[in-house]
Design an enzyme around this catalytic site. Sequence first.
Site, mmCIF file in Angstrom:
data_model
loop_
_atom_site.group_PDB
_atom_site.id
_atom_site.type_symbol
_atom_site.label_atom_id
_atom_site.label_comp_id
_atom_site.label_asym_id
_atom_site.label_seq_id
_atom_site.Cartn_x
_atom_site.Cartn_y
_atom_site.Cartn_z
ATOM 1 N N SER A 1 22.956 95.232 60.363
ATOM 2 C CA SER A 1 24.051 95.712 59.525
ATOM 3 C C SER A 1 24.165 94.883 58.261
ATOM 4 C CB SER A 1 25.371 95.639 60.302
ATOM 5 O OG SER A 1 25.369 96.529 61.383
ATOM 6 N N ASP B 1 32.858 100.832 54.708
ATOM 7 C CA ASP B 1 32.139 99.773 55.421
ATOM 8 C C ASP B 1 31.272 98.946 54.477
ATOM 9 O OD1 ASP B 1 31.582 98.227 57.603
ATOM 10 O OD2 ASP B 1 30.027 99.532 58.425
ATOM 11 N N HIS C 1 32.385 95.570 58.478
ATOM 12 C CA HIS C 1 32.539 95.172 59.878
ATOM 13 C C HIS C 1 31.836 93.852 60.189
ATOM 14 C CE1 HIS C 1 28.604 97.377 60.472
ATOM 15 N NE2 HIS C 1 28.422 96.423 61.362
#
Length: 460
Positions: free
Chosen positions: A208, A132, A102
């Site tokens: 992230s 992911d 993402h």
Amino acid sequence: MKRLVLAALIALAPPVLHAETRVPTSQAEISLGFAPLVREAAPAVVNIYARIVTQGSSTPFRGDPFFEEFFRGFGQSRPRVQNSLGSGVILSDDGIVVSNYHVVGQATDIRVVLNDRREFNAQVLLADKEADIAILKLDGVEDLPSLDLRDSDQVEVGELVLAIGNPFGVGQTVSSGIVSGLARSGTATGNARGYFIQTDAPINPGNSGGALIDVNGDLIGINTSILTRSGGSNGIGFAIPANLVREFVHQARAGNARFERPWAGVTGQNVDGDLAASLGLDVPEGILIAGLHAASPLAAAGLQVGDVITDVDGRPVNSGQEMLFRMSVKGLGETARVTAWQGGEERSFDVEMMAAPEDPPREAVVLDDRTVLPDLKVARANPAVIAEYGLSLTTEGVVVTDPGANGLRAGLRPGDVLLEINGDPVGAPADVAEMLADPGRRLVIELGRDGRQVQLRFRL
């Protein structure tokens, strides 16, 4: 990399940690805190700036949870630029970097900034939305600092960990905590679905793709998401285990364009207390096999509908996500030892880790401008197509793999199963092109979607 010893802030009774760790033994070690560990690990954690260009229409219903689907494709299409900020971890001195899908998965321009402020362009080698995970390669680099991947199956609840990343774009930040839980599945937000390490080390937007490291400076996971209602960290963060990252790096270096998971060809049900009692099990554990595809490697190994799978390679599995994780970590071409209850006794089976077979051939067809839905792509349902689009194991017929621009406006979606066109059954992909070449003044498409039958009607 050099093994480091943690100098903890507070000396307590010796915790159960990685075999090579110890508690501080002097006032000098206590005063150092995490500084030596951070000094060694931080240079391998990078900031990532990605630009994503998407085509979007000017409909006023953009973002509306109900009307957006109905007005998709209407209005003037305009390119929109989205900027993504995240983190990454260098895994080799030649510039292999891992981050989240993402963050960079659909990016057209990726810039990686090292801890020492050097900047490099990067290319995506392999990216997977479901896990992911994205593997990048930096251009023209050598002798970079990197982190070693630890065997994440050896991680224990209660271990001290550090999360390193770039939260909110403020710059590289380090937070500390412990491993709060293992084998978390179906609880994280965002794209990732599967099997996670849980930590209370504060993780915020921008973290992230950053590193979750142990007290030896080894990478145990990639920070991917948080459980929150406010948008900030509530002390419940999730990291993708290092063992899955290792398999992604292996496939990326092998030149795979997409991540290939072993195929189970099975549907199952988590065993709860009531189900365990009905099956005569002492403990509610494992997955009850509810369905098996005829070509499933589990069926070939001797497993049957009604068996309860309890572990893979000695590791317990209590959900479909855990089983998929264990198979993915094992890797294609290997053999996994699967333990299950069958006929009232515990048995073991050697199961081949194989890709979903292309049998029968998918016979893919792309419609041309002579049809009413040009660029529509269809294929015959087979195990590979079923796995790719998450369809029922019993799916047969012709599947929409790409609706194209006109098909999207007409309401078709990837994974739709075409049943009838103007009342005539669809038997093969080639039939679709013939049926849509001259359908007459009306077009009625019967299709299967998410277990329901849907009808689309048009006047031409």
